[in-house]
Design an enzyme around this catalytic site. Structure first.
Site, PDB file in Angstrom:
ATOM      1  CD  GLU A 244      -2.923  -1.306   2.254  1.00 13.27           C
ATOM      2  OE1 GLU A 244      -4.216  -1.427   1.821  1.00 13.27           O
ATOM      3  OE2 GLU A 244      -2.433  -0.943   3.386  1.00 13.27           O
TER       4      GLU A 244
ATOM      5  CG  HIS B  60      -3.554   1.903   6.462  1.00 10.85           C
ATOM      6  ND1 HIS B  60      -4.839   2.282   6.565  1.00 10.85           N
ATOM      7  CD2 HIS B  60      -3.423   0.816   5.829  1.00 10.85           C
ATOM      8  CE1 HIS B  60      -5.466   1.185   6.011  1.00 10.85           C
ATOM      9  NE2 HIS B  60      -4.598   0.306   5.645  1.00 10.85           N
TER      10      HIS B  60
ATOM     11  CG  HIS C 191      -6.733  -2.945   9.004  1.00  9.24           C
ATOM     12  ND1 HIS C 191      -6.394  -4.135   8.271  1.00  9.24           N
ATOM     13  CD2 HIS C 191      -6.355  -1.996   7.977  1.00  9.24           C
ATOM     14  CE1 HIS C 191      -5.995  -3.855   7.067  1.00  9.24           C
ATOM     15  NE2 HIS C 191      -5.684  -2.648   6.836  1.00  9.24           N
TER      16      HIS C 191
ATOM     17  CE1 TYR D 106      -7.290  17.563  25.329  1.00  7.45           C
ATOM     18  CE2 TYR D 106      -9.380  16.592  25.942  1.00  7.45           C
ATOM     19  CZ  TYR D 106      -8.540  17.356  26.428  1.00  7.45           C
ATOM     20  OH  TYR D 106      -8.351  17.799  27.474  1.00  7.45           O
TER      21      TYR D 106
ATOM     22  CG  HIS E 183      -9.178  -0.834   3.917  1.00  6.10           C
ATOM     23  ND1 HIS E 183      -8.339  -0.816   2.767  1.00  6.10           N
ATOM     24  CD2 HIS E 183      -8.286  -1.084   4.686  1.00  6.10           C
ATOM     25  CE1 HIS E 183      -7.086  -1.283   2.853  1.00  6.10           C
ATOM     26  NE2 HIS E 183      -7.010  -1.379   4.206  1.00  6.10           N
TER      27      HIS E 183
END
Length: 210
Positions: A73, A92, A94, A119, A160
Site C-alpha cells: 500500500e 494506516h 485497521h 482533542y 477498511h
C-alpha cells in the site's frame, strides 16, 4: 532526528500500537518522511515485531532502495505525503472503532464523527473524508486519497480503516490514537442527545492549535 533514531522510534511505536490492539496480524503500515526519501514498514510485517534494520527505505521518487520490500500500500502513503508537504508521517491502521465508522458512513461523507472533544479537533481537524471502497492493494484509490488529503489530515477508507497524517511520526501516531478513541466515543453515544462542540468552539481550537 537521525534516520537511525527514526527507525528505532518506528519499531517502538509500532509495537505500542500492536500491543493495544490498534493493529492485528500483519494489518496496518506506517511511513516516515526523510530528507532523502522515506521509511516504510515492510510488506506482510507485523507492527508488533518490526526490526529497525529491515524497515524499507525508498528514495525521493518512491523507488525501493534498502531494507525489506515495502508495504503493497505504498501508493496510499505517497498519495498523502505528496498532497501534504507539511506532513512528516502517515499511519494506516485497521483499528476496530474507526473501521466500524468506516462501515457505517457513506462514501463521500466528510464528517462521520462529530466534534465531541477538543482533542479530536486538535489532532484530526475539521474534516474526515470517507473514501469509497477499493480492494486492499488496489492502486486505483491513490488519486482519490490524494485529492482528499489536500484538505484533510485524516480519512477513513470505507470498510477498511483509517489513514492519518501528522507533522512528525509521533504526531501521526497520536492522531491515529485520538481518531480511534473518538470513533469509540461516537459509537457509544450513537442515538443519544450528545452535545458536540459548536462551530465557534471548533474555529477557536483550529485557530489556536492549527
Amino acid at each position: 532526528m537521525t534516520e537511525s533514531e527514526l527507525r528505532d522510534l518506528l519499531v517502538e511505536l509500532g509495537a505500542s500500537l500492536f500491543a493495544r490492539g490498534y493493529s492485528v496480524g500483519s494489518a496496518g503500515n506506517i511511513s516516515v518522511r526523510l530528507p532523502d526519501g522515506y521509511l516504510m514498514t515492510p510488506t506482510n510485517s507485523s507492527l508488533g515485531r518490526l526490526q529497525a534494520d529491515r524497515i524499507s527505505k525508498l528514495d525521493g521518487n518512491w523507488n525501493h532502495i534498502g531494507g525489506d520490500k515495502p508495504s503493497k500500500e505504498v501508493f496510499m502513503h505517497r498519495a498523502v505525503l505528496t498532497a501534504r508537504p507539511e506532513a512528516g508521517a502517515v499511519v494506516h491502521l485497521h483499528s476496530t472503532y474507526a473501521t466500524a465508522i468506516g462501515c457505517l458512513a457513506a462514501p463521500g461523507e466528510s464528517a462521520p464523527i462529530p466534534p465531541l472533544t477538543p482533542y479530536f479537533v486538535m489532532r484530526v481537524g475539521r474534516s474526515l473524508p470517507v473514501i469509497q471502497y477499493y480492494r486492499p492493494g488496489d492502486g486505483a484509490m491513490e488519486r482519490e486519497i490524494h485529492e482528499a488529503a489536500k484538505g484533510a489530515r485524516a480519512m477513513l477508507l470505507a470498510n477498511h480503516g483509517p489513514v492519518v497524517s501528522g507533522k512528525s511520526l509521533v504526531d501521526a501516531v497520536y492522531a491515529a490514537e485520538e481518531l480511534e478513541e473518538s470513533a469509540k466515543l461516537a459509537l457509544m453515544l450513537r442515538g443519544q442527545p450528545a452535545r458536540a462542540l459548536t462551530a465557534a468552539q471548533v474555529e477557536d481550537l483550529l485557530s489556536t492549535f492549527g
